[in-house]
Design a protein around this motif. Structure first.
Motif, PDB file in Angstrom:
ATOM      1  N   GLY A  93       0.820  -1.195   0.000  1.00 28.16           N
ATOM      2  CA  GLY A  93       0.000   0.000   0.000  1.00 28.16           C
ATOM      3  C   GLY A  93       0.855   1.245   0.000  1.00 28.16           C
ATOM      4  O   GLY A  93       1.494   1.565   1.002  1.00 28.16           O
ATOM      5  N   ILE A  94       0.859   1.951  -1.124  1.00 26.22           N
ATOM      6  CA  ILE A  94       1.665   3.162  -1.231  1.00 26.22           C
ATOM      7  C   ILE A  94       0.951   4.345  -0.576  1.00 26.22           C
ATOM      8  O   ILE A  94       1.576   5.304  -0.148  1.00 26.22           O
ATOM      9  N   VAL A  95      -0.387   4.263  -0.505  1.00 23.89           N
ATOM     10  CA  VAL A  95      -1.206   5.255   0.192  1.00 23.89           C
ATOM     11  C   VAL A  95      -2.319   4.490   0.904  1.00 23.89           C
ATOM     12  O   VAL A  95      -2.876   3.536   0.354  1.00 23.89           O
ATOM     13  N   SER A  96      -2.637   4.893   2.124  1.00 23.83           N
ATOM     14  CA  SER A  96      -3.750   4.252   2.829  1.00 23.83           C
ATOM     15  C   SER A  96      -4.342   5.236   3.829  1.00 23.83           C
ATOM     16  O   SER A  96      -3.689   6.205   4.232  1.00 23.83           O
ATOM     17  N   ALA A  97      -5.579   4.999   4.196  1.00 22.51           N
ATOM     18  CA  ALA A  97      -6.248   5.829   5.196  1.00 22.51           C
ATOM     19  C   ALA A  97      -7.346   5.013   5.849  1.00 22.51           C
ATOM     20  O   ALA A  97      -7.995   4.187   5.199  1.00 22.51           O
ATOM     21  N   ARG A  98      -7.539   5.248   7.132  1.00 25.43           N
ATOM     22  CA  ARG A  98      -8.593   4.529   7.848  1.00 25.43           C
ATOM     23  C   ARG A  98      -9.951   5.000   7.352  1.00 25.43           C
ATOM     24  O   ARG A  98     -10.226   6.199   7.295  1.00 25.43           O
TER      25      ARG A  98
ATOM     26  N   GLY B 298       0.229  10.781  -6.248  1.00 20.74           N
ATOM     27  CA  GLY B 298       0.138  11.939  -5.366  1.00 20.74           C
ATOM     28  C   GLY B 298      -1.189  12.661  -5.501  1.00 20.74           C
ATOM     29  O   GLY B 298      -1.770  13.123  -4.514  1.00 20.74           O
ATOM     30  N   TRP B 299      -1.705  12.732  -6.725  1.00 19.56           N
ATOM     31  CA  TRP B 299      -2.983  13.395  -6.985  1.00 19.56           C
ATOM     32  C   TRP B 299      -4.130  12.645  -6.300  1.00 19.56           C
ATOM     33  O   TRP B 299      -4.993  13.249  -5.670  1.00 19.56           O
ATOM     34  N   LEU B 300      -4.122  11.313  -6.421  1.00 14.93           N
ATOM     35  CA  LEU B 300      -5.161  10.509  -5.784  1.00 14.93           C
ATOM     36  C   LEU B 300      -5.101  10.652  -4.265  1.00 14.93           C
ATOM     37  O   LEU B 300      -6.132  10.769  -3.597  1.00 14.93           O
ATOM     38  N   ALA B 301      -3.891  10.633  -3.720  1.00 17.58           N
ATOM     39  CA  ALA B 301      -3.730  10.738  -2.270  1.00 17.58           C
ATOM     40  C   ALA B 301      -4.261  12.065  -1.737  1.00 17.58           C
ATOM     41  O   ALA B 301      -4.825  12.133  -0.644  1.00 17.58           O
ATOM     42  N   GLU B 302      -4.095  13.133  -2.522  1.00 16.71           N
ATOM     43  CA  GLU B 302      -4.502  14.461  -2.066  1.00 16.71           C
ATOM     44  C   GLU B 302      -5.985  14.738  -2.275  1.00 16.71           C
ATOM     45  O   GLU B 302      -6.591  15.491  -1.496  1.00 16.71           O
TER      46      GLU B 302
ATOM     47  N   ALA C 122     -11.527   8.879  -0.247  1.00 15.65           N
ATOM     48  CA  ALA C 122     -11.121   7.611   0.360  1.00 15.65           C
ATOM     49  C   ALA C 122      -9.825   7.724   1.148  1.00 15.65           C
ATOM     50  O   ALA C 122      -9.582   6.934   2.062  1.00 15.65           O
ATOM     51  N   PHE C 123      -8.979   8.713   0.822  1.00 15.04           N
ATOM     52  CA  PHE C 123      -7.689   8.846   1.501  1.00 15.04           C
ATOM     53  C   PHE C 123      -7.634  10.035   2.453  1.00 15.04           C
ATOM     54  O   PHE C 123      -6.554  10.469   2.844  1.00 15.04           O
ATOM     55  N   ARG C 124      -8.815  10.518   2.814  1.00 16.45           N
ATOM     56  CA  ARG C 124      -8.901  11.510   3.880  1.00 16.45           C
ATOM     57  C   ARG C 124      -9.247  10.733   5.161  1.00 16.45           C
ATOM     58  O   ARG C 124     -10.371  10.279   5.327  1.00 16.45           O
ATOM     59  N   ALA C 125      -8.267  10.558   5.996  1.00 19.93           N
ATOM     60  CA  ALA C 125      -8.453   9.749   7.199  1.00 19.93           C
ATOM     61  C   ALA C 125      -9.578  10.317   8.052  1.00 19.93           C
ATOM     62  O   ALA C 125      -9.706  11.535   8.215  1.00 19.93           O
TER      63      ALA C 125
END
Length: 302
Positions: A157-162, A289-293, A297-300
């Protein structure tokens, strides 16, 4: 080992048969078979186990397939760098994701990224959690979006969030004004829309049901998330989904989300996965990086 032999062999491993690989490669099946025979002779090992309905790689075959995939990744990386040297920003990024991510992915991320990077195209496949992880591990997808996936050594998982599983309630439901988390057991007698038994979310709910010694009542069972949303907005019952699946409806005050108390459900998370050891081309790295920001789904969540 020639590039052609490795490319043909990798296609066979992915397709599961020589004939299917030949169709994908647009070459004669005999040409593929010949390359495999020559490759096995050069390696000195049997690389494919022939079965009645196709082939699977042997242990040696898996090693060669991993080597072939690394070569393919490095070739793609070189091609990307050469294009950037010439001032060209183009290519195709392949994503495999769960259906619940689609609206979030397209509306909140890809729309803006595509405008900023007009030379990049996308292939999007919808899959189950196991299918997503396998596609990324086998090089059939560059990036995967999965909800609460099991750990595997060949993807990370390069990016993850609860993203806890929530009870999604219609307006006017008695628990809308609840002051705190609600146990899943509180919905045991209510009509619910549930995902099919083989879906990861349904299995997560099943574990909580088993721990609590109760069963939810499925009035509707469907894999279509749009039907989950409409089921609840129509006042037919409740659903159990992570927030990002119904973010637009929550913002529009069409639904209500109640946190659940069960530990199994509160610790679930969303993951953006890539194949272990892969170096990402620049365009793909920018997309990560764009998806993470930008993806909900990646806003914890707290």
């Amino acid at each position: 080992m020639t590039d052609r032999a490795l490319r043909y062999f990798l296609a066979v491993v992915r397709a599961g048969s020589v004939r299917a690989a030949a169709e994908t490669l647009n070459v004669a099946a005999s040409a593929v078979s010949r390359q495999i025979i020559e490759l096995e002779a050069e390696v000195g090992e049997v690389l494919l186990e022939r079965l009645p309905r196709g082939v699977v790689p042997t242990e040696a075959g898996r090693m060669v397939a991993e080597h072939a995939q690394r070569q393919a990744d490095e070739a793609a990386l070189l091609d990307d760098r050469l294009k950037r040297l010439r001032g060209v920003q183009q290519g195709t990024i392949r994503l495999c994701c769960g259906a619940g991510f689609v609206i979030d992915l397209v509306d909140n991320a890809l729309a803006g990224f595509a405008e900023a990077h007009p030379g990049i195209a996308y292939q999007i496949e919808i899959g189950t959690t196991d299918g997503i992880l396998a596609a990324v591990a086998q090089g059939e997808a560059d990036l995967g979006l999965a909800y609460n996936p099991p750990a595997r050594p060949d993807v990370y998982g390069i990016v993850s969030a609860r993203q806890p599983l929530l009870a999604i309630l219609p307006k006017g439901h008695p628990l809308v004004r609840s002051s705190g988390p609600v146990p899943l057991r509180a919905f045991a007698t209510e009509p619910a829309v549930l995902l099919p038994p083989d879906h990861g979310v349904r299995q997560l709910l099943g574990r909580a049901e088993a721990d609590g010694g109760f069963r939810l009542v499925p009035r509707l069972e469907t894999s279509a998330f749009e039907l989950h949303r409409r089921f609840v907005t129509a006042g037919m019952g409740v659903a159990f989904l992570p927030r990002f699946v119904v973010a637009a409806e929550l913002q529009a005050d069409l639904l209500h989300a109640a946190p659940l108390r069960d530990p199994l459900l509160t610790e679930a998370s969303a993951h953006l996965v890539v194949r272990t050891g892969r170096r990402l081309p620049e365009g793909m790295g920018r997309l990560v990086g764009w998806l993470a920001e930008r993806m909900v789904a990646f806003r914890a969540t707290s």
